[in-house]
Design a protein around this motif. Sequence first.
Motif, PDB file in Angstrom:
ATOM      1  N   PHE A  94       0.844  -1.203   0.000  1.00  0.00           N
ATOM      2  CA  PHE A  94       0.000   0.000   0.000  1.00  0.00           C
ATOM      3  C   PHE A  94       0.874   1.247   0.000  1.00  0.00           C
ATOM      4  CE2 PHE A  94      -2.372  -3.475   1.827  1.00  0.00           C
ATOM      5  CZ  PHE A  94      -3.572  -3.399   1.140  1.00  0.00           C
ATOM      6  N   ASP A  95       0.626   2.121  -0.955  1.00  0.00           N
ATOM      7  CA  ASP A  95       1.480   3.280  -1.191  1.00  0.00           C
ATOM      8  C   ASP A  95       0.628   4.542  -1.197  1.00  0.00           C
ATOM      9  OD1 ASP A  95       3.332   5.136  -1.970  1.00  0.00           O
ATOM     10  OD2 ASP A  95       3.805   4.186  -3.889  1.00  0.00           O
ATOM     11  N   GLN A  96       0.969   5.497  -0.335  1.00  0.00           N
ATOM     12  CA  GLN A  96       0.237   6.764  -0.280  1.00  0.00           C
ATOM     13  C   GLN A  96       0.732   7.767  -1.322  1.00  0.00           C
ATOM     14  OE1 GLN A  96      -0.202   8.501   3.643  1.00  0.00           O
ATOM     15  NE2 GLN A  96       0.051   6.524   4.631  1.00  0.00           N
ATOM     16  N   ASN A  97       1.857   7.470  -1.962  1.00  0.00           N
ATOM     17  CA  ASN A  97       2.512   8.471  -2.797  1.00  0.00           C
ATOM     18  C   ASN A  97       2.176   8.307  -4.281  1.00  0.00           C
ATOM     19  OD1 ASN A  97       3.922   9.600  -0.548  1.00  0.00           O
ATOM     20  ND2 ASN A  97       5.265   7.811  -0.596  1.00  0.00           N
ATOM     21  N   TYR A  98       0.910   8.072  -4.576  1.00  0.00           N
ATOM     22  CA  TYR A  98       0.484   8.063  -5.970  1.00  0.00           C
ATOM     23  C   TYR A  98      -1.001   8.399  -6.006  1.00  0.00           C
ATOM     24  CZ  TYR A  98      -1.935   3.528  -5.598  1.00  0.00           C
ATOM     25  OH  TYR A  98      -2.795   2.513  -5.265  1.00  0.00           O
ATOM     26  N   ASP A  99      -1.475   8.759  -7.197  1.00  0.00           N
ATOM     27  CA  ASP A  99      -2.869   9.147  -7.379  1.00  0.00           C
ATOM     28  C   ASP A  99      -3.710   7.883  -7.491  1.00  0.00           C
ATOM     29  OD1 ASP A  99      -5.371   9.935  -8.389  1.00  0.00           O
ATOM     30  OD2 ASP A  99      -4.505  11.725  -9.309  1.00  0.00           O
ATOM     31  N   ALA A 100      -4.385   7.518  -6.412  1.00  0.00           N
ATOM     32  CA  ALA A 100      -5.142   6.270  -6.394  1.00  0.00           C
ATOM     33  C   ALA A 100      -6.278   6.292  -7.409  1.00  0.00           C
ATOM     34  CB  ALA A 100      -5.682   6.006  -4.990  1.00  0.00           C
ATOM     35  N   ALA A 101      -6.954   7.437  -7.534  1.00  0.00           N
ATOM     36  CA  ALA A 101      -8.064   7.523  -8.481  1.00  0.00           C
ATOM     37  C   ALA A 101      -7.592   7.260  -9.906  1.00  0.00           C
ATOM     38  CB  ALA A 101      -8.737   8.891  -8.383  1.00  0.00           C
ATOM     39  N   GLU A 102      -6.444   7.816 -10.239  1.00  0.00           N
ATOM     40  CA  GLU A 102      -5.883   7.612 -11.578  1.00  0.00           C
ATOM     41  C   GLU A 102      -5.480   6.160 -11.774  1.00  0.00           C
ATOM     42  OE1 GLU A 102      -1.804   9.042 -13.684  1.00  0.00           O
ATOM     43  OE2 GLU A 102      -3.099  10.652 -12.954  1.00  0.00           O
ATOM     44  N   ALA A 103      -4.861   5.557 -10.757  1.00  0.00           N
ATOM     45  CA  ALA A 103      -4.436   4.156 -10.853  1.00  0.00           C
ATOM     46  C   ALA A 103      -5.632   3.223 -10.994  1.00  0.00           C
ATOM     47  CB  ALA A 103      -3.610   3.781  -9.620  1.00  0.00           C
ATOM     48  N   VAL A 104      -6.703   3.501 -10.242  1.00  0.00           N
ATOM     49  CA  VAL A 104      -7.898   2.667 -10.315  1.00  0.00           C
ATOM     50  C   VAL A 104      -8.567   2.804 -11.678  1.00  0.00           C
ATOM     51  CG1 VAL A 104     -10.242   2.360  -9.395  1.00  0.00           C
ATOM     52  CG2 VAL A 104      -8.297   2.554  -7.830  1.00  0.00           C
ATOM     53  N   ALA A 105      -8.625   4.032 -12.196  1.00  0.00           N
ATOM     54  CA  ALA A 105      -9.216   4.246 -13.523  1.00  0.00           C
ATOM     55  C   ALA A 105      -8.436   3.485 -14.593  1.00  0.00           C
ATOM     56  CB  ALA A 105      -9.246   5.737 -13.841  1.00  0.00           C
ATOM     57  N   ALA A 106      -7.105   3.514 -14.506  1.00  0.00           N
ATOM     58  CA  ALA A 106      -6.278   2.786 -15.467  1.00  0.00           C
ATOM     59  C   ALA A 106      -6.481   1.279 -15.333  1.00  0.00           C
ATOM     60  CB  ALA A 106      -4.807   3.151 -15.264  1.00  0.00           C
ATOM     61  N   ALA A 107      -6.588   0.808 -14.089  1.00  0.00           N
ATOM     62  CA  ALA A 107      -6.798  -0.623 -13.854  1.00  0.00           C
ATOM     63  C   ALA A 107      -8.156  -1.063 -14.382  1.00  0.00           C
ATOM     64  CB  ALA A 107      -6.681  -0.925 -12.361  1.00  0.00           C
ATOM     65  N   ARG A 108      -9.176  -0.219 -14.217  1.00  0.00           N
ATOM     66  CA  ARG A 108     -10.503  -0.562 -14.734  1.00  0.00           C
ATOM     67  C   ARG A 108     -10.483  -0.646 -16.256  1.00  0.00           C
ATOM     68  NH1 ARG A 108     -16.333   2.470 -13.473  1.00  0.00           N
ATOM     69  NH2 ARG A 108     -17.548   1.280 -15.011  1.00  0.00           N
ATOM     70  N   HIS A 109      -9.795   0.293 -16.888  1.00  0.00           N
ATOM     71  CA  HIS A 109      -9.681   0.264 -18.345  1.00  0.00           C
ATOM     72  C   HIS A 109      -8.966  -1.005 -18.807  1.00  0.00           C
ATOM     73  CE1 HIS A 109      -9.279   1.692 -22.454  1.00  0.00           C
ATOM     74  NE2 HIS A 109      -7.981   1.398 -22.400  1.00  0.00           N
ATOM     75  N   GLN A 110      -7.901  -1.379 -18.096  1.00  0.00           N
ATOM     76  CA  GLN A 110      -7.164  -2.598 -18.431  1.00  0.00           C
ATOM     77  C   GLN A 110      -8.054  -3.831 -18.265  1.00  0.00           C
ATOM     78  OE1 GLN A 110      -3.573  -3.217 -16.123  1.00  0.00           O
ATOM     79  NE2 GLN A 110      -3.378  -5.346 -16.822  1.00  0.00           N
ATOM     80  N   ALA A 111      -8.814  -3.869 -17.161  1.00  0.00           N
ATOM     81  CA  ALA A 111      -9.695  -5.012 -16.911  1.00  0.00           C
ATOM     82  C   ALA A 111     -10.765  -5.129 -18.000  1.00  0.00           C
ATOM     83  CB  ALA A 111     -10.348  -4.871 -15.539  1.00  0.00           C
ATOM     84  N   LEU A 112     -11.308  -3.999 -18.406  1.00  0.00           N
ATOM     85  CA  LEU A 112     -12.322  -4.002 -19.456  1.00  0.00           C
ATOM     86  C   LEU A 112     -11.724  -4.485 -20.774  1.00  0.00           C
ATOM     87  CD1 LEU A 112     -15.253  -3.251 -20.162  1.00  0.00           C
ATOM     88  CD2 LEU A 112     -14.457  -0.941 -20.657  1.00  0.00           C
ATOM     89  N   THR A 113     -10.528  -4.015 -21.089  1.00  0.00           N
ATOM     90  CA  THR A 113      -9.859  -4.394 -22.331  1.00  0.00           C
ATOM     91  C   THR A 113      -9.527  -5.886 -22.357  1.00  0.00           C
ATOM     92  OG1 THR A 113      -8.895  -2.189 -22.519  1.00  0.00           O
ATOM     93  CG2 THR A 113      -7.866  -3.942 -23.808  1.00  0.00           C
ATOM     94  N   GLU A 114      -9.111  -6.421 -21.203  1.00  0.00           N
ATOM     95  CA  GLU A 114      -8.657  -7.812 -21.139  1.00  0.00           C
ATOM     96  C   GLU A 114      -9.766  -8.787 -20.754  1.00  0.00           C
ATOM     97  OE1 GLU A 114      -5.303  -7.921 -18.524  1.00  0.00           O
ATOM     98  OE2 GLU A 114      -4.097  -6.552 -19.769  1.00  0.00           O
ATOM     99  N   GLY A 115     -10.982  -8.273 -20.507  1.00  0.00           N
ATOM    100  CA  GLY A 115     -12.082  -9.144 -20.143  1.00  0.00           C
ATOM    101  C   GLY A 115     -11.919  -9.785 -18.775  1.00  0.00           C
TER     102      GLY A 115
END
Length: 280
Positions: free
Chosen positions: A30-51
């Motif tokens: 767990f890391d406080q030094n990054y934009d969690a909202a941005e990371a989650v949005a990118a992860a959601r896009h990746q999950a959608l792309t990869e099914g």
Amino acid sequence: MLRALFLVIFVGWVLTPALAVAEDDHPRPFDQNYDAAEAVAAARHQALTEGKRLLLVFGANWCHDSRGLAHHFEDAELAALLDASYVLTYVDVAWRDANQAVLLSYGVTAIYGTPTVLVIDPSTGDVINRAERNVWTSAASRPIEEARDYFRRYAGTPPAPVGIIETSASYQALITEIEAYENEQGLRLSAAYRDIARWRDLDRSDRPEDFEALSRGVEFWRRDLGREIARLKSQARSGLVRALTERFGDNAITAENMAAFDEDPTRIELVYAPNDAERW
């Protein structure tokens, strides 16, 4: 007798440091030094792309159960399952006051304990495991077999409830009422987390005089709220069973009776426990 007692104490003394060392080796992801909202949005896009499913773990490195779940994820069999079926992102919550907006964006107003685990359909944003999102708050003491079974089950679409009560319009209306109450309480609880965290960073002389009492009260509140929601859901079900029995007699729980009840329902009054956290 004394010899046996000494042996128990000695064994406990030997094992406790070993267990502490083992837990100390668990990951700290767990890391406080990054934009969690941005990371989650990118992860959601990746999950959608990869099914795949989006898997969000809200926790903190100070929490041994959060690290315990991350340690489970190092198991070879479970790691292979996660890699094939999920896109995993860890979200740091600090003292439950950080990244609340990320949690709220998926319709969860507060966490009751860490880690809180959300399995999400990336195409809709729906939390698939909403009713079971809190079960891993004791992850460090749960066997790896349970983790494998849980995440294997949610890798695909879990079956819809098949119970006559649970699928009824009357029960779902009660669940909607309970969820509205949980959301209201969750927003207040999240505000309390923020206040406690802010006051904790102040000098003692600048904190509210009743800071310690408020802090303890919030701890009791967060522990009790999850239990209260479970109690209300049980109350909703038992209330419907009682109402069906009163109207239709013994063996009342049938699809036909439930449909007739939904057409002309008896009001089920839920009894809410008093809440003394009115400051928030």
